[in-house]
Design a protein around this motif. Structure first.
Motif, short mmCIF file in Angstrom:
data_model
loop_
_atom_site.label_atom_id
_atom_site.label_comp_id
_atom_site.label_asym_id
_atom_site.label_seq_id
_atom_site.Cartn_x
_atom_site.Cartn_y
_atom_site.Cartn_z
N LEU A 134 0.82 -1.21 0.00
CA LEU A 134 0.00 0.00 0.00
C LEU A 134 0.86 1.26 0.00
O LEU A 134 0.55 2.24 -0.68
CB LEU A 134 -0.93 0.00 1.21
CG LEU A 134 -2.01 -1.11 1.22
CD1 LEU A 134 -2.76 -1.11 2.54
CD2 LEU A 134 -2.97 -0.93 0.06
N LYS A 135 1.96 1.22 0.73
CA LYS A 135 2.87 2.37 0.76
C LYS A 135 3.50 2.57 -0.61
O LYS A 135 3.61 3.70 -1.11
CB LYS A 135 3.95 2.16 1.82
CG LYS A 135 4.86 3.36 2.01
CD LYS A 135 5.82 3.13 3.16
CE LYS A 135 6.71 4.35 3.37
NZ LYS A 135 7.65 4.13 4.52
N GLU A 136 3.89 1.47 -1.23
CA GLU A 136 4.48 1.53 -2.58
C GLU A 136 3.48 2.06 -3.58
O GLU A 136 3.84 2.71 -4.57
CB GLU A 136 4.92 0.13 -2.98
CG GLU A 136 5.45 0.04 -4.36
CD GLU A 136 6.97 -0.14 -4.43
OE1 GLU A 136 7.45 -0.11 -5.53
OE2 GLU A 136 7.64 -0.33 -3.41
N ALA A 137 2.19 1.78 -3.35
CA ALA A 137 1.14 2.25 -4.26
C ALA A 137 0.85 3.73 -4.08
O ALA A 137 0.02 4.30 -4.80
CB ALA A 137 -0.14 1.45 -4.03
N GLY A 138 1.51 4.37 -3.11
CA GLY A 138 1.38 5.80 -2.94
C GLY A 138 0.44 6.25 -1.85
O GLY A 138 0.17 7.45 -1.72
N LEU A 139 -0.03 5.32 -1.03
CA LEU A 139 -0.95 5.71 0.04
C LEU A 139 -0.17 6.39 1.17
O LEU A 139 0.83 5.85 1.66
CB LEU A 139 -1.72 4.50 0.56
CG LEU A 139 -3.06 4.26 -0.14
CD1 LEU A 139 -2.83 3.90 -1.60
CD2 LEU A 139 -3.84 3.17 0.53
N HIS A 140 -0.65 7.56 1.56
CA HIS A 140 0.07 8.34 2.57
C HIS A 140 -0.40 8.05 3.98
O HIS A 140 0.19 8.54 4.94
CB HIS A 140 -0.09 9.83 2.28
CG HIS A 140 -1.50 10.29 2.15
ND1 HIS A 140 -2.22 10.17 0.98
CD2 HIS A 140 -2.34 10.86 3.05
CE1 HIS A 140 -3.44 10.66 1.15
NE2 HIS A 140 -3.54 11.08 2.40
N ARG A 141 -1.46 7.23 4.12
CA ARG A 141 -1.92 6.84 5.46
C ARG A 141 -1.88 5.32 5.58
O ARG A 141 -2.46 4.61 4.74
CB ARG A 141 -3.35 7.34 5.73
CG ARG A 141 -3.47 8.83 5.83
CD ARG A 141 -4.83 9.24 6.41
NE ARG A 141 -5.93 8.80 5.57
CZ ARG A 141 -6.39 9.48 4.53
NH1 ARG A 141 -5.82 10.62 4.17
NH2 ARG A 141 -7.41 9.03 3.83
N ALA A 142 -1.23 4.83 6.60
CA ALA A 142 -1.17 3.39 6.83
C ALA A 142 -2.56 2.90 7.25
O ALA A 142 -3.30 3.63 7.92
CB ALA A 142 -0.15 3.06 7.92
N PRO A 143 -2.94 1.69 6.85
CA PRO A 143 -4.28 1.20 7.20
C PRO A 143 -4.45 1.02 8.70
O PRO A 143 -3.56 0.52 9.39
CB PRO A 143 -4.36 -0.14 6.48
CG PRO A 143 -2.94 -0.57 6.30
CD PRO A 143 -2.17 0.70 6.09
N ALA A 144 -5.61 1.45 9.21
CA ALA A 144 -5.91 1.31 10.63
C ALA A 144 -6.84 0.14 10.89
O ALA A 144 -6.94 -0.33 12.03
CB ALA A 144 -6.54 2.59 11.15
N SER A 145 -7.52 -0.33 9.85
CA SER A 145 -8.52 -1.40 10.00
C SER A 145 -8.09 -2.63 9.21
O SER A 145 -7.44 -2.52 8.16
CB SER A 145 -9.89 -0.93 9.50
OG SER A 145 -10.29 0.26 10.16
N TYR A 146 -8.50 -3.78 9.70
CA TYR A 146 -8.15 -5.06 9.07
C TYR A 146 -9.42 -5.90 8.96
O TYR A 146 -10.30 -5.85 9.82
CB TYR A 146 -7.12 -5.79 9.93
CG TYR A 146 -6.58 -7.08 9.34
CD1 TYR A 146 -5.37 -7.09 8.65
CD2 TYR A 146 -7.27 -8.28 9.49
CE1 TYR A 146 -4.86 -8.27 8.12
CE2 TYR A 146 -6.76 -9.46 8.95
CZ TYR A 146 -5.56 -9.45 8.27
OH TYR A 146 -5.06 -10.62 7.74
N ALA A 147 -9.51 -6.67 7.87
CA ALA A 147 -10.61 -7.63 7.71
C ALA A 147 -10.00 -8.98 7.39
O ALA A 147 -9.18 -9.09 6.47
CB ALA A 147 -11.56 -7.19 6.60
N PHE A 148 -10.39 -10.01 8.14
CA PHE A 148 -9.87 -11.35 7.91
C PHE A 148 -10.44 -11.92 6.61
O PHE A 148 -11.65 -11.91 6.40
CB PHE A 148 -10.24 -12.28 9.07
CG PHE A 148 -9.44 -12.08 10.32
CD1 PHE A 148 -8.16 -12.60 10.43
CD2 PHE A 148 -9.97 -11.36 11.39
CE1 PHE A 148 -7.41 -12.42 11.59
CE2 PHE A 148 -9.23 -11.18 12.54
CZ PHE A 148 -7.94 -11.70 12.65
N ALA A 149 -9.57 -12.40 5.74
CA ALA A 149 -10.02 -13.06 4.52
C ALA A 149 -10.87 -14.27 4.90
O ALA A 149 -10.51 -15.03 5.81
CB ALA A 149 -8.81 -13.50 3.69
#
Length: 263
Positions: A134-149
């Motif tokens: 996600l960081k490599e994709a240019g997102l400036h905010r790290a994810p705060a939420s997670y969903a289990f596959a």
């Protein structure tokens, strides 16, 4: 146990069923609980999309934005650019556009793995790989939420991931209220055709009657959806019901902040 990454060319993966699967789910839901006290005067509803197909952005995000709402989109980096039973999935450039529009980009693990078959460290390592993507994709905010596959978890994985994420979502049907598990939040699917639509509308009616946090999760949106998707008309009916309910519509991370603020 070892598990290879999701392969879109193989038969659709399904988690363990039968007695083994039921026992595993029981332990995941009953053990390693991180209590979240939810007491609301006005319901909160979250719309989330997993994996996520381009139709979830083109037809889902657009419908939310038209109402002044935003959603949570859970990304598995290993699925970028893939076409599978959900149709064409997101491209990396889609992520920046969604985040710039105010939608939440959440973590779904890089390889879309069944956490119930892995060690907690393996799950955490896969999630870290996804954050790097996600960081490599240019997102400036790290994810705060997670969903289990697949909604599959273990008590150990829940505890480990809560070291990084503020909340974790599963797929156990229900409304989060009273004392919920911050490590495995309940959610209602946006699928199932007419029967599924009735369940979704009943959940909106119930959360209006007895306020709590209702999370919806979906996948593809099309005239001929997959088993885990819905039609645009299905979504429109649910969105209209939510508008009429007077509920607050917030992303998963925003909803959690609002709930914690009341404590």
């Amino acid at each position: 146990m070892n598990q290879t990454a999701y392969n879109p060319d193989e038969v659709v993966y399904r988690p363990r069923g039968g007695l083994t699967g039921r026992v595993q789910k029981h332990f995941a839901r009953r053990l390693g609980v991180t209590p979240l006290k939810i007491k609301l005067d006005r319901p909160i509803i979250t719309f989330s999309f997993d994996d996520f197909p381009k139709t979830a952005m083109e037809l889902g995000a657009a419908r939310l934005k038209a109402r002044g709402w935003r959603g949570s989109f859970f990304v598995s980096g290993g699925l970028a650019g893939v076409s599978n039973h959900h149709g064409d999935l997101f491209d990396p450039e889609d992520l920046e556009a969604l985040q710039a529009d105010g939608h939440e980009i959440g973590c779904h693990g890089y390889s879309h793995l069944d956490a119930s078959r892995l060690t907690a460290e393996a799950v955490a390592s896969d999630a870290a790989r996804n954050r790097a993507f996600l960081k490599e994709a240019g997102l400036h905010r790290a994810p705060a939420s997670y969903a289990f596959a697949y909604g599959e978890a273990t008590p150990q994985a829940k505890k480990r991931l809560l070291e990084t994420y503020s909340s974790l979502r599963g797929v156990q049907p229900g409304i989060n209220r009273g004392i919920a598990d911050r490590g495995l939040l309940k959610a209602m699917p946006l699928d199932g055709g007419e029967a599924g639509l009735k369940r979704a509308l009943a959940a909106v009616k119930e959360v209006r009657r007895n306020p709590g946090w209702l999370i919806f999760y979906g996948h593809d949106i099309s005239k001929s959806p997959s088993e885990w998707g819905c039609t645009p008309e299905f979504l429109d009916v649910v969105l209209h019901a939510v508008e009429q309910s007077g509920a607050q519509v917030r992303t998963q991370s925003e909803a959690l902040k609002a709930i914690l603020a009341r404590q």
